[in-house]
Scaffold this motif. Structure first.
Motif, PDB file in Angstrom:
ATOM      1  N   SER A   1      -2.815  -8.422 -70.751  1.00 30.77           N
ATOM      2  CA  SER A   1      -4.052  -9.359 -71.369  1.00 30.77           C
ATOM      3  C   SER A   1      -4.241  -9.208 -72.584  1.00 30.77           C
ATOM      4  N   ALA A   2      -5.116 -10.483 -73.114  1.00 32.40           N
ATOM      5  CA  ALA A   2      -4.844 -11.163 -74.925  1.00 32.40           C
ATOM      6  C   ALA A   2      -5.698 -10.272 -75.259  1.00 32.40           C
ATOM      7  N   TRP A   3      -5.495 -10.126 -76.728  1.00 31.90           N
ATOM      8  CA  TRP A   3      -6.817  -9.661 -77.727  1.00 31.90           C
ATOM      9  C   TRP A   3      -6.473 -10.456 -78.932  1.00 31.90           C
ATOM     10  N   LEU A   4      -7.724 -10.783 -79.975  1.00 29.50           N
ATOM     11  CA  LEU A   4      -8.221 -11.371 -80.951  1.00 29.50           C
ATOM     12  C   LEU A   4      -8.621 -10.865 -81.604  1.00 29.50           C
ATOM     13  N   ASP A   5      -8.473 -10.607 -82.991  1.00 28.11           N
ATOM     14  CA  ASP A   5      -9.451  -9.748 -83.960  1.00 28.11           C
ATOM     15  C   ASP A   5      -9.895 -10.695 -84.496  1.00 28.11           C
ATOM     16  N   GLU A   6     -10.222  -9.864 -85.671  1.00 26.96           N
ATOM     17  CA  GLU A   6     -11.133 -10.923 -86.594  1.00 26.96           C
ATOM     18  C   GLU A   6     -10.892 -11.567 -87.848  1.00 26.96           C
ATOM     19  N   ALA A   7      -9.603 -11.030 -88.199  1.00 22.77           N
ATOM     20  CA  ALA A   7      -8.428 -12.002 -89.070  1.00 22.77           C
ATOM     21  C   ALA A   7      -8.082 -12.908 -87.977  1.00 22.77           C
ATOM     22  N   GLY A   8      -7.937 -13.147 -86.971  1.00 28.60           N
ATOM     23  CA  GLY A   8      -7.201 -14.236 -85.750  1.00 28.60           C
ATOM     24  C   GLY A   8      -5.447 -13.277 -85.714  1.00 28.60           C
ATOM     25  N   HIS A   9      -5.636 -12.203 -85.382  1.00 27.50           N
ATOM     26  CA  HIS A   9      -4.442 -11.412 -85.170  1.00 27.50           C
ATOM     27  C   HIS A   9      -4.351 -12.441 -83.394  1.00 27.50           C
TER      28      HIS A   9
ATOM     29  N   LEU B   1       3.781   2.422 -89.114  1.00 21.04           N
ATOM     30  CA  LEU B   1       3.298   0.960 -89.152  1.00 21.04           C
ATOM     31  C   LEU B   1       2.520  -0.049 -89.500  1.00 21.04           C
ATOM     32  N   GLU B   2       3.194  -1.146 -89.814  1.00 17.22           N
ATOM     33  CA  GLU B   2       2.095  -2.521 -90.466  1.00 17.22           C
ATOM     34  C   GLU B   2       0.578  -2.368 -89.906  1.00 17.22           C
ATOM     35  N   LEU B   3       0.759  -2.550 -88.444  1.00 19.78           N
ATOM     36  CA  LEU B   3      -0.450  -2.642 -87.850  1.00 19.78           C
ATOM     37  C   LEU B   3       0.109  -2.355 -86.220  1.00 19.78           C
ATOM     38  N   THR B   4       0.823  -2.438 -85.675  1.00 16.36           N
ATOM     39  CA  THR B   4       1.133  -2.739 -84.000  1.00 16.36           C
ATOM     40  C   THR B   4       2.406  -1.988 -83.771  1.00 16.36           C
ATOM     41  N   PRO B   5       2.662  -1.181 -82.708  1.00 12.30           N
ATOM     42  CA  PRO B   5       4.247  -0.112 -82.170  1.00 12.30           C
ATOM     43  C   PRO B   5       5.131  -1.222 -82.172  1.00 12.30           C
ATOM     44  N   TRP B   6       4.774  -2.144 -81.576  1.00 20.27           N
ATOM     45  CA  TRP B   6       5.494  -3.523 -80.967  1.00 20.27           C
ATOM     46  C   TRP B   6       4.727  -4.953 -81.731  1.00 20.27           C
ATOM     47  N   VAL B   7       6.608  -5.657 -82.106  1.00 19.47           N
ATOM     48  CA  VAL B   7       5.915  -7.377 -82.367  1.00 19.47           C
ATOM     49  C   VAL B   7       6.327  -7.443 -81.017  1.00 19.47           C
ATOM     50  N   TRP B   8       5.808  -8.930 -80.271  1.00 15.31           N
ATOM     51  CA  TRP B   8       5.724  -9.677 -79.187  1.00 15.31           C
ATOM     52  C   TRP B   8       6.409 -10.746 -79.903  1.00 15.31           C
TER      53      TRP B   8
ATOM     54  N   THR C   1       0.658  -5.054 -72.728  1.00 15.83           N
ATOM     55  CA  THR C   1       1.817  -5.581 -71.928  1.00 15.83           C
ATOM     56  C   THR C   1       2.539  -4.318 -71.568  1.00 15.83           C
ATOM     57  N   ASP C   2       3.460  -4.531 -70.179  1.00 16.50           N
ATOM     58  CA  ASP C   2       4.152  -3.433 -69.325  1.00 16.50           C
ATOM     59  C   ASP C   2       4.631  -2.193 -70.318  1.00 16.50           C
ATOM     60  N   LEU C   3       4.700  -3.035 -71.468  1.00 13.49           N
ATOM     61  CA  LEU C   3       5.589  -1.889 -72.373  1.00 13.49           C
ATOM     62  C   LEU C   3       4.949  -1.257 -73.086  1.00 13.49           C
ATOM     63  N   GLY C   4       3.617  -1.778 -73.484  1.00 11.68           N
ATOM     64  CA  GLY C   4       2.344  -1.239 -74.307  1.00 11.68           C
ATOM     65  C   GLY C   4       1.909  -2.470 -75.146  1.00 11.68           C
ATOM     66  N   PHE C   5       1.221  -1.873 -76.145  1.00  9.97           N
ATOM     67  CA  PHE C   5       0.292  -2.553 -77.227  1.00  9.97           C
ATOM     68  C   PHE C   5       0.725  -3.340 -78.244  1.00  9.97           C
ATOM     69  N   GLY C   6       1.197  -4.729 -78.626  1.00  7.42           N
ATOM     70  CA  GLY C   6       1.641  -4.584 -79.823  1.00  7.42           C
ATOM     71  C   GLY C   6       0.860  -6.224 -80.391  1.00  7.42           C
ATOM     72  N   LEU C   7       1.797  -6.760 -81.528  1.00  7.05           N
ATOM     73  CA  LEU C   7       0.726  -8.222 -82.358  1.00  7.05           C
ATOM     74  C   LEU C   7       2.029  -8.945 -81.707  1.00  7.05           C
ATOM     75  N   VAL C   8       1.413 -10.306 -81.700  1.00 10.54           N
ATOM     76  CA  VAL C   8       2.127 -11.708 -81.354  1.00 10.54           C
ATOM     77  C   VAL C   8       2.805 -12.204 -83.422  1.00 10.54           C
ATOM     78  N   HIS C   9       4.139 -12.175 -82.839  1.00  7.84           N
ATOM     79  CA  HIS C   9       4.875 -12.747 -84.415  1.00  7.84           C
ATOM     80  C   HIS C   9       4.367 -13.748 -84.595  1.00  7.84           C
ATOM     81  N   THR C  10       4.134 -14.172 -85.859  1.00  7.40           N
ATOM     82  CA  THR C  10       3.267 -15.276 -86.887  1.00  7.40           C
ATOM     83  C   THR C  10       3.719 -16.363 -86.534  1.00  7.40           C
ATOM     84  N   GLN C  11       5.293 -16.357 -85.961  1.00 10.37           N
ATOM     85  CA  GLN C  11       5.893 -17.914 -85.937  1.00 10.37           C
ATOM     86  C   GLN C  11       5.832 -18.706 -84.697  1.00 10.37           C
ATOM     87  N   ASP C  12       5.223 -17.603 -83.532  1.00 13.05           N
ATOM     88  CA  ASP C  12       5.338 -17.432 -82.422  1.00 13.05           C
ATOM     89  C   ASP C  12       3.270 -18.316 -81.331  1.00 13.05           C
TER      90      ASP C  12
END
Length: 171
Positions: free
Chosen positions: A112-120, A85-92, A125-136
């Motif tokens: 819930s939502a999370w924001l890291d030190e790089a702005g990601h 995985l580059e970052l997370t198991p899910w990409v939203w 979610t009910d399916l698991g943890f993942g990153l929001v796609h940059t285009q969104d």
């Protein structure tokens, strides 16, 4: 999991697991990493060949799962192919109107939502943890501004242990 995969597991229960040959990047794209690519460098610095075949992508999506160690894999018939995985198991992917789907096409509910030190921006979610796609990110900003999501601060390096997943599975 596909019926044909379940049948293969019963027929050949002791096929060795595969590591290093499949990867998921931060945009939800799958990459094949043959021996030459693996020798050229680690993922994501050297990604490999992007998988574009629709039927193969659908097969991977239907048979993508996680083991008890938090290592994500694609069950390819009797063989378990672990995913780097580059970052997370899910990409939203966010939809106008508020819907959220995974890179595998599953609809989810945001917890819930999370924001890291790089702005990601990440979503639990009910399916698991993942990153929001940059285009969104424009749609994500709308959700935050509307008060639907209240991002918590986080440190990216701590997310795998906090949310129980491995970025680089190993035997």
């Amino acid at each position: 999991m596909d019926d044909i995969v379940q049948a293969a597991l019963k027929k050949w229960p002791n096929v060795p697991h595969c590591y290093g040959w499949l990867a998921l990047d931060a945009r939800g794209d799958w990459y094949m990493r043959d021996e030459r690519i693996q020798r050229a460098g680690p993922f994501p610095r050297v990604k490999g060949s992007r998988i574009d075949h629709d039927k193969l992508l659908g097969f991977i999506a239907r048979n993508y799962d996680v083991d008890e160690r938090g290592a994500w894999f694609f069950q390819n018939g009797p063989q378990r192919v672990y995913v780097e995985l580059e970052l997370t198991p899910w990409v939203w992917r966010l939809q106008p109107g508020g819907g959220v789907t995974s890179h595998t096409g599953r609809s989810v509910q945001v917890e819930s939502a999370w924001l890291d030190e790089a702005g990601h921006l990440y979503l639990l979610t009910d399916l698991g943890f993942g990153l929001v796609h940059t285009q969104d990110m424009a749609l994500a900003a709308e959700a935050v501004e509307a008060g639907r999501w209240m991002p918590q601060d986080c440190i990216a390096a701590k997310l795998p242990s906090l949310h129980g997943y491995q970025r680089r599975p190993h035997p």
